[in-house]
Design a protein around this motif. Structure first.
Motif, short mmCIF file in Angstrom:
data_model
loop_
_atom_site.label_atom_id
_atom_site.label_comp_id
_atom_site.label_asym_id
_atom_site.label_seq_id
_atom_site.Cartn_x
_atom_site.Cartn_y
_atom_site.Cartn_z
N LEU B 145 0.82 -1.21 0.00
CA LEU B 145 0.00 0.00 0.00
C LEU B 145 0.85 1.26 0.00
O LEU B 145 0.56 2.23 -0.70
N TYR B 146 1.88 1.23 0.79
CA TYR B 146 2.60 2.48 0.98
C TYR B 146 3.15 3.05 -0.32
O TYR B 146 2.79 4.16 -0.73
N PRO B 147 3.99 2.28 -1.03
CA PRO B 147 4.51 2.88 -2.27
C PRO B 147 3.41 3.12 -3.29
O PRO B 147 3.45 4.10 -4.03
N PHE B 148 2.42 2.26 -3.30
CA PHE B 148 1.36 2.41 -4.29
C PHE B 148 0.61 3.72 -4.12
O PHE B 148 0.44 4.52 -5.04
N VAL B 149 0.15 3.94 -2.89
CA VAL B 149 -0.64 5.15 -2.66
C VAL B 149 0.23 6.39 -2.82
O VAL B 149 -0.20 7.40 -3.36
N MET B 150 1.48 6.27 -2.39
CA MET B 150 2.37 7.42 -2.53
C MET B 150 2.59 7.75 -4.00
O MET B 150 2.58 8.91 -4.40
N ASP B 151 2.79 6.72 -4.80
CA ASP B 151 2.95 6.97 -6.23
C ASP B 151 1.69 7.60 -6.80
O ASP B 151 1.75 8.50 -7.64
N TYR B 152 0.57 7.10 -6.33
CA TYR B 152 -0.69 7.65 -6.83
C TYR B 152 -0.81 9.13 -6.46
O TYR B 152 -1.13 9.98 -7.28
N LEU B 153 -0.53 9.41 -5.21
CA LEU B 153 -0.70 10.79 -4.73
C LEU B 153 0.27 11.75 -5.42
O LEU B 153 -0.01 12.94 -5.54
N SER B 154 1.38 11.20 -5.84
CA SER B 154 2.37 12.09 -6.44
C SER B 154 1.79 12.81 -7.65
O SER B 154 2.22 13.90 -8.01
N ASP B 155 0.80 12.20 -8.26
CA ASP B 155 0.18 12.87 -9.40
C ASP B 155 -0.55 14.13 -9.00
O ASP B 155 -0.82 14.99 -9.83
N PHE B 156 -0.92 14.19 -7.75
CA PHE B 156 -1.68 15.36 -7.29
C PHE B 156 -0.79 16.44 -6.70
O PHE B 156 -1.24 17.47 -6.28
#
Lengths: 675, 565
Positions: B145-156
Motif C-alpha cells: 500500500l505504501y509505495p502504491f498510494v504514494m505513487d498515486y498521490l504524487s500525481d496530485f
C-alpha cells in the motif's frame, strides 16, 4: 435586523395557524372538585406551567427584584418555594395532556408506554380530526407508538395511576411516559432528534427519551465534540447514509441534531440556533457563569417544565416559515385597523415600555418599539413560541396572585410568573370550551415573566407582561424594569379599551377566519403592469387574455398551476405566505412543501456564495421558483408539469399583487419608535 | 498559501489513512489497525487519533444508520471523507479547507479519488482483505500500500502541495471514462481491429481496450475493469503520459488553475518523484523482505522498438534481461491477465491475455505479441467464429478470412463458419495504421468537444462515461460561477445518494437552474441515469433564455435526452 416597522398592513395567514393549543383549549374540560382535578383531553399546554413548576405561594415580592436583569439569583433567593398539592394535582391531571406534562416532566416519569397511548388518545379525541399541519402536533415528548385506539376510560384509569406515581416521585408532572432510551429501536428510528447537553456531557434536553437515561449517549456526543476540539477544530456535521448529525457549540452548551429528514445542513443548524435562542430566552446567557463555577453543573432543573416550549419550537420547524426565513408575518388587516392598534401601542411605548406587541397566534397585529430599540424576527418567533406554548400565560386560576417557577429548587435563573386571575374559573373554562368571542371578561389572565431576547441582549432579562385578550390574541409589553407590573397592567387596560372601542379585536377575529391570500384570487391581467425587463421575465408580451388565469374551479390552485407562494420583504423583515390550496391539503403535503421551500432557501442563500438571484427547480413533486432581489424574495410552488414561461409570468403577477395589497398584509411605515 | 496544517506532516494539508477495523482490537495494539497513513512521519499518536475518531464515528453512526455508516465529517477547518473500500477496510481522507487557498472541495469528487486508489490497487494486487489473509501480520499489505498510494498521490502534487480535485474541477467527473466519438466508418474499422487483436492473441478469453490520445475508442472489458484500466492507461501509458515533459494527468487530472500551472509539470513530476520515491526509511511499511512492484511509478514505461510498451516495473524474468510483462487482476472474472500495450502515434492498444492460457511465461507472451502484429496463422489456435453474412463478407473482402461454406445443419443458412486465415503478414499492423489515420482525421483536437458559449459536463451513469468542456475552456469561467456549480453539484450528489437509500431504482428527475450573483446561469439536470451540468456565463438574463439554450444543447448533443418533451 430588527424588524421594524410600524404601520399597518394586513396579511392572511400563510398557514393555518397552529391550532393545537386552541383546540386544546376548546376541548379543555375543567372539573373543579375540591381536589380540583382538571381533566384535559389533550396534551395541551393548558396548565402547563402549573404543572411544571411547583407553584409557589407567592411570598416573593416581585417588586423587590432589582433590575439587574441578568441576576436572577438575587431575585429568587428570598423566595420560599412550596408546592401545593392541589396545584400539583391539577397539573398532573391533565390526564391526557402529555404536554402538560411536557413541562414537568420527563424526568422520573414513571410512565410506561401505556402512558403514551393515553396521551395520544386523549389528544386524538381532543383534536377531533382537525387536521392542519399544526393541529396534528402534540406538544410534549413524542412517544413510541402512537396508538389512537385505546379507549379513553382505560386511559384515564391508568393515568390516575401514573399521576399518583408521579406525585410520589418528585416530578411535578408525569407528562409523557418516556420509556425510550438510546437502546430502544424505536428511539433510534426517530426521524429527528434534538439534544442539548453541557460541555461536561451532562444531558440537558432530549426531544425523545428521558434525558437521564441518555447520560451515556450524551457523553458520547460530548466526546465526539471535544475530541475534534482537541485537534484544534470544531465538528459541524457528520453524514451517514440518510442521516445527518449536526453539532452546534455555544460556549459550555452543546446542541446536537440527528436527523434523516433530508433537510439541508444549514436548516438544521439554524434550528439548533433557535433552540439555543429559546434556552437563552428562558435563562439568559448568564447561565454560562454556572458552568464557569462548576463545569459539572446540572442545568436540567433550570429548564424543568419547559419541555413543551422546546417541543413546540421543534414542531414549528416543520410548519412555520419564520424559522428559516428570519422574518415574521402579520395578520392581514385593513390599514386603518392596524393603524389604530399601532397608535395605542405607540402611546404606551412612550411610558417606559420597550416593546409593545399585539399578536394573534404567531402573527403580528401590531408592534411598536421604543426609540432605537429593534426587535429581531427570531426573537419574536422565540418569544411568541414561549408565550403560546406555556399555558400559564393563558391559564385560568382561582388564585389571586401566584408566583410560579418552572422549577423551584435551583431556580436561580428561573423565570417567574405572576398570574393574576381575577375571575371565575368555571366561567373561564366554559368560555374556553365554547371558544366564545374574545374578551369574555372571565378569561382575562395576566402574567409577568422575565424573559431574555437573545438577539436584543443575551445577557439580560427583560420583563414581559402578557395578557390574553382572547383565545388567540395576546398583548406583550416588554420592559427592563422588574417592578413595572402594575404600570404595565394600567397600560394594558388602556390598550384593551381602545382596541375594543375601535373594533380591532373583532377585525382580528374576522381576519383569522378569512385566512391569508388565496392563490385562486390572484388577479389577472399582468399586461399593464409588467415590463418585459423584469428579471424573471419573459421575452414576449403575455398573450393571454386577462381572464385566462382564472381557473374554473376555486380551491384547485392558482393560475398556471400555482399552488402556493411565500413572499418575504427584505426591508420589512416580514413575509406573507398564501393559504394552502389543493392539492396541498394534508399536513404531510404541507410539510413536504415546507421542506422544499427550506431546501431552496438554503440553496439560494449559500454561504459566502449567495444569495443567488433566481432559481428554478423541478422535481417529481413541484416546480419551485425563487426570485431574490434587494427588496424581496419570492418562493412559489407550482404543479410539476407547469409551463416555465407561464410560471414566470405568474410569479410576476404575484409580486405585483403583493405590492398592491402590501399595506394590508404588512406592518408598514416607520412609526416614530421603531427601527 | 493558506494550507498550513496543524500537523507536523508539512504542507500537504491532507491526510490519508487506510485501516482495518478487524485488526488491533486489543488495547495497546491499535497500531495494528493502520495499513497506510499519509503523511507517514506523523507521530503515531496523531495517526491513532485520526483513526480513533473515524472508528468512533463509524460505530456511532451505525446506531442510527446501520445500513450506511459514516461517510463524512465536516468540521470548521477540515473535511473527513470516508470510504469503505472492502468490508471493514476503510479509507479516510482528511483535507484542510481554506478559502484563500481555494481549498474548497466537493466531497464526492474526493471520495472518487479514494475509490480510484482502491480499485487500481485491486487491479494490480487483488483485494486488500485477501492480501491480509495471506500475511496476517499485515506487513505484506503495508509494504504494497505504501509505495502504491504514494505513487498515486504524487500525481496530485504540485510543488509541495497536494492539489486534489477542488471546486475548479466541478466540470469533470472522476471514475468515468471519456470516449472518442467516431464516425460509422471508423467504428467498423475499429471493430474489425478489435477482432483481429483479440483473435490474434490466440487465446479464448482475451480482452482489449483501445485509446486514441486520452480518449477511449473501444473496450471489451466489463465497465468496472474498463474504468480502472482506462484510468491507468491515461495516467501512465498514453502518449502524453509517456512523452517526457508532459504531465501525465492530462484530461482529467491536470490542475487547471493558473496557480497550479506555475510549477511546470515536468519539474513537479521530477521533484515529486524525488520526494516520494525515496520512501522514508522510517515508514512503517517499508520492509525489504517483500518484493513490491510499483505500477504507478513515473517514467517507468517506454516504447519498445516493436511498438509495444515496456517497463521494468515488474522486474525481469530470472535468468534473462527481458522485462517481465505486467499482469493485472480483473474484477469481474477474478482472472489474472497479462497486459500488453502497443502504441502507434496517438493510438494505444491494450490487450489482456489470461495468464492461464500462456504456459511458457515471457516467451509465450512475446509470441502472442508477435502474433498479434503479424497475425500469423497458427493452425488449431484460431477460434471459430459464427458471424452474420454481412460481417462475413466484409472480412472476406478485407482479406481477413477464408470462409468455409460447410455450415452445420444446426445453423441457419445465414450463418457461416469462418476462420481467419491467410492474411497478409502485416495485416494487423496495416489495420492499426488505417485506424489511427481515420481517427486522427476525424479528431478535432483538444477542443474537439468544446461547444461555443457552453461550459458543460455530461455524465452517463449507466455507462460510466462522461464528456466535458475542455479544461482550458473551463478555466475561463469566473470563480463565482465555478463555486456555484460545485455547490450545485453537491446538492445533486446529495439528492442522488438519497434516492439510492430510498431504493429508487433510478434517479429522480431533477432540474435546477440558478442565476448566480455574477449573472451566470448554472444548470443541472438529471434524468434516466444521465446528468448534464452547464454554466452559461454570457447568457441573457431571463430564465427562459437559459432554458432554451439548455434545450438546444440537449437536442443537439445529447439526443434530446434532457429535453422536456
Amino acid at each position: 435586523m430588527s424588524s421594524s416597522d410600524s404601520n399597518s398592513s394586513s396579511v392572511d395567514d400563510p398557514n393555518p395557524n397552529p391550532k393545537p393549543l386552541d383546540n386544546q383549549l376548546e376541548t379543555l374540560n375543567l372539573e373543579q372538585g375540591s381536589d380540583s382535578i382538571i381533566i384535559q383531553n389533550d396534551d395541551d399546554e393548558e396548565g402547563r406551567q402549573q404543572d411544571q413548576g411547583s407553584s409557589l405561594n407567592g411570598s416573593l415580592n416581585v417588586n423587590s427584584d432589582n433590575h439587574e436583569q441578568d441576576d436572577r439569583i438575587g431575585l429568587v433567593r428570598n423566595v420560599v418555594w412550596r408546592r401545593t398539592n392541589s396545584e400539583m394535582e391539577v397539573d398532573v391531571n391533565g390526564p391526557s395532556s402529555p404536554s402538560s406534562s411536557g413541562y414537568a416532566g420527563e424526568r422520573g416519569s414513571s410512565g410506561v408506554s401505556e402512558d403514551d397511548e393515553i396521551q395520544e388518545v386523549a389528544k386524538d379525541s381532543a383534536l377531533h380530526g382537525v387536521f392542519d399541519s399544526q393541529a396534528a402536533w402534540l406538544p410534549g415528548k413524542r412517544h413510541v407508538d402512537e396508538v389512537f385506539s385505546v379507549n379513553m376510560k382505560r386511559k384515564r384509569e391508568k393515568q390516575a395511576i401514573i399521576i399518583s406515581q408521579s406525585l410520589n416521585s418528585f416530578d411535578l408532572v408525569p407528562s409523557i411516559a418516556i420509556t425510550e432510551d438510546d437502546a430502544s429501536i424505536s428511539w433510534r428510528k426517530r426521524k429527528k432528534h434534538f439534544f442539548i447537553l453541557s460541555h461536561s456531557g451532562k444531558p440537558i434536553y432530549s426531544r425523545y427519551g428521558d434525558e437521564h437515561k441518555l447520560a451515556g449517549f450524551s457523553a458520547t456526543l460530548q466526546a465526539i465534540i471535544s475530541f475534534v476540539e482537541n485537534g484544534g477544530d470544531r465538528v459541524k456535521l457528520v453524514r451517514a447514509g440518510k442521516h445527518q448529525v449536526v453539532f452546534l457549540v455555544k460556549g459550555p452548551i452543546y446542541l446536537v441534531c440527528i436527523s434523516c429528514t433530508e433537510e439541508p445542513y444549514e436548516s438544521l443548524r439554524g434550528q439548533l440556533e433557535l433552540i439555543y435562542g429559546q434556552m437563552i430566552l428562558i435563562l439568559t446567557k448568564s447561565v454560562n457563569r454556572c458552568f464557569e463555577k462548576n463545569p459539572k453543573f446540572d442545568m436540567t432543573p433550570l429548564l424543568g417544565g419547559t419541555d413543551v416550549v422546546f417541543s413546540s419550537l421543534i414542531h414549528s420547524f416543520s410548519w412555520n416559515p419564520a424559522t428559516f426565513l428570519h422574518a415574521y408575518t402579520c395578520l392581514p388587516l385593513a390599514y386603518g385597523t392596524r393603524q389604530a392598534a399601532g397608535a395605542i401601542l405607540h402611546d404606551v411605548a412612550d411610558s417606559g415600555v420597550l416593546f409593545a406587541i399585539l399578536m394573534c397566534k404567531h402573527k403580528v397585529v401590531s408592534l411598536v418599539g421604543a426609540q432605537k430599540a429593534s426587535l429581531h424576527p427570531d426573537d419574536m418567533l422565540l418569544l411568541s413560541n414561549f408565550i403560546m406554548s406555556s399555558e400559564s400565560f393563558r391559564q385560568v386560576k382561582l388564585t389571586f396572585i401566584r408566583l410560579l417557577s418552572f422549577h423551584s429548587f435551583l431556580s436561580l435563573l428561573v423565570p417567574l410568573f405572576i398570574t393574576i386571575e381575577s375571575l371565575l374559573v368555571m366561567g373561564g373554562s366554559i368560555a374556553l370550551k365554547s371558544a366564545l368571542p374574545h374578551l369574555s371578561p372571565k378569561r382575562t389572565s395576566e402574567s409577568f415573566s422575565p424573559i431574555c431576547l437573545p438577539r436584543y441582549n443575551p445577557m439580560a432579562f427583560l420583563y414581559a407582561y402578557v395578557h390574553y385578550l382572547d383565545v388567540d390574541t395576546y398583548l406583550m409589553l416588554l420592559t427592563t424594569s422588574s417592578d413595572a407590573f402594575y404600570h404595565l397592567k394600567d397600560c394594558r387596560i388602556r390598550i384593551e379599551m381602545v382596541l375594543l372601542k375601535s373594533n380591532v379585536l373583532s377585525e382580528v377575529q374576522r381576519s383569522m377566519l378569512d385566512g391569508e391570500m388565496h392563490v385562486e384570487d390572484l388577479p389577472g391581467d399582468p399586461l399593464s403592469r409588467f415590463g418585459s425587463a423584469s428579471h424573471l421575465g419573459e421575452h414576449q408580451e403575455p398573450t393571454d387574455s386577462p381572464g385566462r388565469f382564472r381557473e374554473p374551479f376555486a380551491g384547485i390552485g392558482g393560475p398556471a398551476g400555482l399552488w402556493h407562494f411565500i413572499y418575504r420583504s427584505i426591508y420589512l423583515e416580514q413575509y406573507v405566505s398564501s393559504e394552502f390550496s389543493a392539492p396541498i391539503n394534508s399536513p404531510q403535503q404541507q410539510k413536504r412543501l415546507y421542506r422544499a421551500y427550506q431546501k431552496i432557501y438554503a440553496s439560494m442563500h449559500d454561504n459566502g456564495n449567495g444569495p443567488h438571484k433566481t432559481q428554478f427547480r423541478r422535481d417529481e413533486n413541484y416546480v419551485l421558483l425563487c426570485w431574490v432581489t434587494p427588496d424581496f424574495e419570492l418562493y412559489a410552488a407550482f404543479d410539476p408539469l407547469a409551463d416555465k414561461g407561464l410560471a414566470i409570468k405568474t410569479c410576476n403577477r404575484v409580486c405585483q399583487w403583493v405590492k398592491d395589497v402590501e399595506n394590508e398584509i404588512f406592518l408598514l411605515g416607520a412609526s416614530p419608535f421603531s427601527w | 498559501m493558506g494550507m498550513a496544517t496543524a500537523n507536523s506532516g508539512g504542507s500537504e494539508g491532507m491526510e490519508l489513512c487506510i485501516f482495518d477495523l478487524r485488526r488491533g482490537q486489543q488495547e495497546g495494539q491499535e497500531l495494528d489497525k493502520i495499513l497506510f497513513f499519509f503523511p507517514a512521519d506523523l507521530p503515531f499518536s496523531t495517526q491513532l487519533s485520526v483513526i480513533g475518531l473515524s472508528e468512533g464515528l463509524i460505530t456511532f453512526t451505525r446506531i442510527f444508520s446501520p445500513e450506511a455508516a459514516c461517510e463524512l465529517i465536516e468540521a470548521e477547518r477540515h473535511s473527513h471523507v470516508f470510504y469503505e473500500a472492502e468490508p471493514d477496510i476503510w479509507m479516510v481522507m482528511v483535507v484542510e479547507k481554506s478559502k484563500e487557498a481555494e481549498a474548497i472541495w466537493r466531497i464526492d469528487a474526493l471520495r472518487e479519488v479514494l475509490k480510484e486508489i482502491h480499485s487500481l490497487f485491486m487491479m494490480f494486487y487483488g483485494p486488500v482483505r485477501e492480501m491480509l489473509e495471506k500475511d496476517p501480520s499485515g506487513g505484506l499489505t503495508r509494504a504494497h500500500l505504501y509505495p502504491f498510494v504514494m505513487d498515486y498521490l504524487s500525481d496530485f502534487l504540485v510543488g509541495k502541495k497536494t492539489q486534489l480535485p477542488s471546486f475548479r474541477d466541478c466540470l469533470k467527473e472522476f471514475g468515468t471514462v471519456q470516449m472518442l466519438t467516431v464516425g460509422r466508418e471508423a467504428a467498423i474499422e475499429v471493430q474489425s481491429l478489435v477482432r483481429v487483436l483479440e483473435s490474434g492473441a490466440g487465446a479464448t478469453h482475451c480482452y482489449s481496450l483501445i485509446l486514441f490520445q486520452d480518449l477511449l475508442v473501444s473496450t471489451t472489458l466489463s465497465p468496472d475493469d474498463t474504468i480502472n484500466l482506462f484510468a491507468y492507461a491515461v495516467q501512465r501509458l498514453s502518449p502524453r503520459a509517456l512523452s517526457p515533459g508532459a504531465s501525465s494527468w492530462s484530461y482529467l487530472r491536470r490542475g487547471s488553475t493558473p496557480s497550479h500551472v506555475v510549477v511546470g509539470p515536468t519539474s513537479a513530476t521530477v521533484s515529486v518523484s524525488d520526494q516520494f520515491h525515496h520512501l522514508p526509511a522510517t515508514s512503517p511499511s517499508q520492509d525489504n523482505s517483500y518484493h513490491v512492484k510499483r505500477p504507478l511509478q513515473h517514467n517507468r514505461w517506454s516504447k519498445g522498438k516493436d511498438g509495444f510498451l515496456v517497463t521494468d516495473i515488474w522486474g525481469t524474468e530470472t535468468g534473462s534481461l527481458i522485462p517481465s510483462t505486467p499482469t493485472i487482476w480483473l474484477q469481474q472474472t477474478g482472472e489474472r491477465m497479462y497486459l500488453c500495450a502497443y502504441q502507434y502515434k496517438s493510438l494505444t492498444l491494450i490487450l489482456l491475455v489470461p495468464l492461464s492460457s500462456i504456459l511458457n511465461g515471457e516467451q509465450g507472451v512475446s509470441l502472442v505479441k508477435q502474433q498479434v502484429l503479424e497475425n500469423v496463422r497458427i493452425e488449431g489456435i484460431f477460434p471459430m467464429h459464427v458471424i452474420s453474412v454481412e460481417n462475413c463478407l466484409s472480412y472476406y473482402t478485407e482479406g481477413l478470412a477464408n470462409i468455409t461454406y460447410n455450415a452445420p445443419a444446426s445453423f441457419s443458412s445465414l450463418h457461416y463458419f469462418i476462420t481467419f486465415v491467410e492474411t497478409n503478414v502485416t495485416e494487423a499492423s496495416l489495420k492499426i495504421l488505417k485506424v489511427e489515420e481515420k481517427l486522427s482525421k476525424g479528431w478535432g483536437g483538444e477542443n474537439a468537444y468544446h461547444v461555443s458559449g457552453y461550459r458543460y459536463l455530461l455524465i452517463d451513469d449507466d455507462r460510466n462515461v462522461s464528456r466535458a468542456s475542455p479544461p482550458a475552456k473551463v478555466t475561463t469561467l469566473a470563480k463565482e460561477s465555478l463555486l456555484a456549480m460545485s455547490k450545485l453539484r453537491e446538492e445533486v450528489d446529495l439528492e442522488k445518494s438519497r434516492s439510492k437509500w430510498d431504493n429508487a431504482d433510478r434517479d429522480k428527475d431533477l432540474e435546477i437552474c440558478i442565476r448566480v450573483k455574477n449573472n451566470a446561469w448554472v444548470i443541472a439536470r438529471t434524468t434516466r441515469g444521465k446528468q448534464l451540468y452547464m454554466v452559461l456565463e454570457r447568457a441573457n438574463e431571463t430564465l427562459l433564455y437559459a432554458s432554451d439554450a439548455f434545450e438546444k444543447f440537449s437536442d443537439r448533443y445529447c439526443g434530446g435526452a434532457f429535453s422536456l418533451d
